[in-house]
Design a protein around this motif. Structure first.
Motif, PDB file in Angstrom:
ATOM      1  N   UNK A  66      10.513  63.428   7.144  1.00  0.00           N
ATOM      2  CA  UNK A  66      10.958  64.074   8.379  1.00  0.00           C
ATOM      3  C   UNK A  66      12.467  63.884   8.528  1.00  0.00           C
ATOM      4  N   UNK A  67      13.095  64.802   9.254  1.00  0.00           N
ATOM      5  CA  UNK A  67      14.542  64.727   9.516  1.00  0.00           C
ATOM      6  C   UNK A  67      14.807  63.927  10.786  1.00  0.00           C
ATOM      7  N   UNK A  68      15.884  63.135  10.745  1.00  0.00           N
ATOM      8  CA  UNK A  68      16.311  62.396  11.938  1.00  0.00           C
ATOM      9  C   UNK A  68      17.180  63.267  12.823  1.00  0.00           C
ATOM     10  N   UNK A  69      17.003  63.078  14.127  1.00  0.00           N
ATOM     11  CA  UNK A  69      17.953  63.560  15.127  1.00  0.00           C
ATOM     12  C   UNK A  69      18.260  62.331  15.981  1.00  0.00           C
ATOM     13  N   UNK A  70      19.524  62.120  16.338  1.00  0.00           N
ATOM     14  CA  UNK A  70      19.848  60.848  16.987  1.00  0.00           C
ATOM     15  C   UNK A  70      20.925  60.994  18.050  1.00  0.00           C
ATOM     16  N   UNK A  71      21.002  59.961  18.853  1.00  0.00           N
ATOM     17  CA  UNK A  71      22.017  59.879  19.911  1.00  0.00           C
ATOM     18  C   UNK A  71      22.553  58.449  19.947  1.00  0.00           C
ATOM     19  N   UNK A  72      23.852  58.307  19.717  1.00  0.00           N
ATOM     20  CA  UNK A  72      24.472  56.983  19.784  1.00  0.00           C
ATOM     21  C   UNK A  72      24.555  56.562  21.251  1.00  0.00           C
ATOM     22  N   UNK A  73      24.057  55.364  21.529  1.00  0.00           N
ATOM     23  CA  UNK A  73      24.060  54.847  22.893  1.00  0.00           C
ATOM     24  C   UNK A  73      25.230  53.903  23.146  1.00  0.00           C
ATOM     25  N   UNK A  74      25.680  53.220  22.068  1.00  0.00           N
ATOM     26  CA  UNK A  74      26.721  52.215  22.271  1.00  0.00           C
ATOM     27  C   UNK A  74      27.346  51.829  20.933  1.00  0.00           C
ATOM     28  N   UNK A  75      28.647  51.626  20.939  1.00  0.00           N
ATOM     29  CA  UNK A  75      29.341  50.972  19.835  1.00  0.00           C
ATOM     30  C   UNK A  75      30.073  49.793  20.460  1.00  0.00           C
ATOM     31  N   UNK A  76      29.767  48.605  19.966  1.00  0.00           N
ATOM     32  CA  UNK A  76      30.320  47.385  20.541  1.00  0.00           C
ATOM     33  C   UNK A  76      31.028  46.603  19.434  1.00  0.00           C
ATOM     34  N   UNK A  77      32.290  46.280  19.640  1.00  0.00           N
ATOM     35  CA  UNK A  77      33.059  45.561  18.628  1.00  0.00           C
ATOM     36  C   UNK A  77      32.940  44.059  18.833  1.00  0.00           C
ATOM     37  N   UNK A  78      32.442  43.372  17.802  1.00  0.00           N
ATOM     38  CA  UNK A  78      32.344  41.917  17.826  1.00  0.00           C
ATOM     39  C   UNK A  78      33.677  41.308  17.403  1.00  0.00           C
ATOM     40  N   UNK A  79      34.439  42.075  16.619  1.00  0.00           N
ATOM     41  CA  UNK A  79      35.808  41.729  16.241  1.00  0.00           C
ATOM     42  C   UNK A  79      36.442  43.045  15.788  1.00  0.00           C
ATOM     43  N   UNK A  86      24.316  50.974  18.403  1.00  0.00           N
ATOM     44  CA  UNK A  86      22.932  51.167  18.829  1.00  0.00           C
ATOM     45  C   UNK A  86      22.711  52.646  19.087  1.00  0.00           C
ATOM     46  N   UNK A  87      21.572  53.156  18.616  1.00  0.00           N
ATOM     47  CA  UNK A  87      21.252  54.567  18.804  1.00  0.00           C
ATOM     48  C   UNK A  87      19.755  54.711  19.021  1.00  0.00           C
ATOM     49  N   UNK A  88      19.387  55.876  19.538  1.00  0.00           N
ATOM     50  CA  UNK A  88      17.974  56.242  19.570  1.00  0.00           C
ATOM     51  C   UNK A  88      17.822  57.425  18.623  1.00  0.00           C
ATOM     52  N   UNK A  89      16.659  57.507  18.006  1.00  0.00           N
ATOM     53  CA  UNK A  89      16.443  58.586  17.051  1.00  0.00           C
ATOM     54  C   UNK A  89      15.013  59.086  17.134  1.00  0.00           C
TER      55      UNK A  89
END
Length: 148
Positions: A66-79, A86-89
């Motif tokens: 199956x093909x993924x479709x996704x939505x990025x929920x957050x990009x958090x920099x640790x450094x 984090x995303x939902x797909x």
């Protein structure tokens, strides 16, 4: 805050899903660090580019994926050189046009910048089944359907 690095991190994630959607095991594996790790939907763990490739290749050869479709929920920099995405797909089965809510997932990437390039250290694909809470499955599916 959307910054240049956030876009670079999201681009790696997009490349990962495009490689999956193109059934390209080598393309997926090459996005990882040498000792990167992938934890699949079924809990299977692959460590290192070679093992990730060997895990994915038979899936693409033997199964109509199956093909993924996704939505990025957050990009958090640790450094400045380590980020968490984090995303939902959702997945659209072969020859279909709608998402199969039974395989919605939370996807998490830890990416590291090595020699100027972002690479995946960890990709974890966790089923979003929300046992006993069908309204949460429906909510996630509706959010993903907006992308169709």
């Amino acid at each position: 805050m959307e910054n240049h690095n956030s876009k670079e991190v999201q681009a790696v994630y997009k490349q990962l899903l495009e490689a999956w959607n193109n059934r390209d095991a080598r393309g997926m594996a090459d996005l990882f660090t040498e000792d990167g790790e992938s934890i699949g939907f079924d809990g299977s763990q692959s460590i290192g580019r070679g093992e990730i490739f060997l895990h994915l290749e038979p899936i693409f050869i033997n199964h109509p994926t199956a093909r993924f479709i996704s939505k990025v929920k957050e990009v958090y920099f640790l450094s400045s050189e380590v980020a968490l995405l984090r995303a939902i797909a959702g997945m659209i089965p072969p020859n279909q046009s709608d998402i199969n809510p039974k395989v919605n997932t939370h996807q998490t990437l830890v990416v590291v910048k090595k020699e100027g390039n972002w690479r995946i250290q960890l990709f974890q694909n966790t089923p979003a089944q929300f046992h006993g809470r069908p309204e949460l499955v429906e909510q996630m599916t509706d959010e993903l359907r907006e992308l169709l």
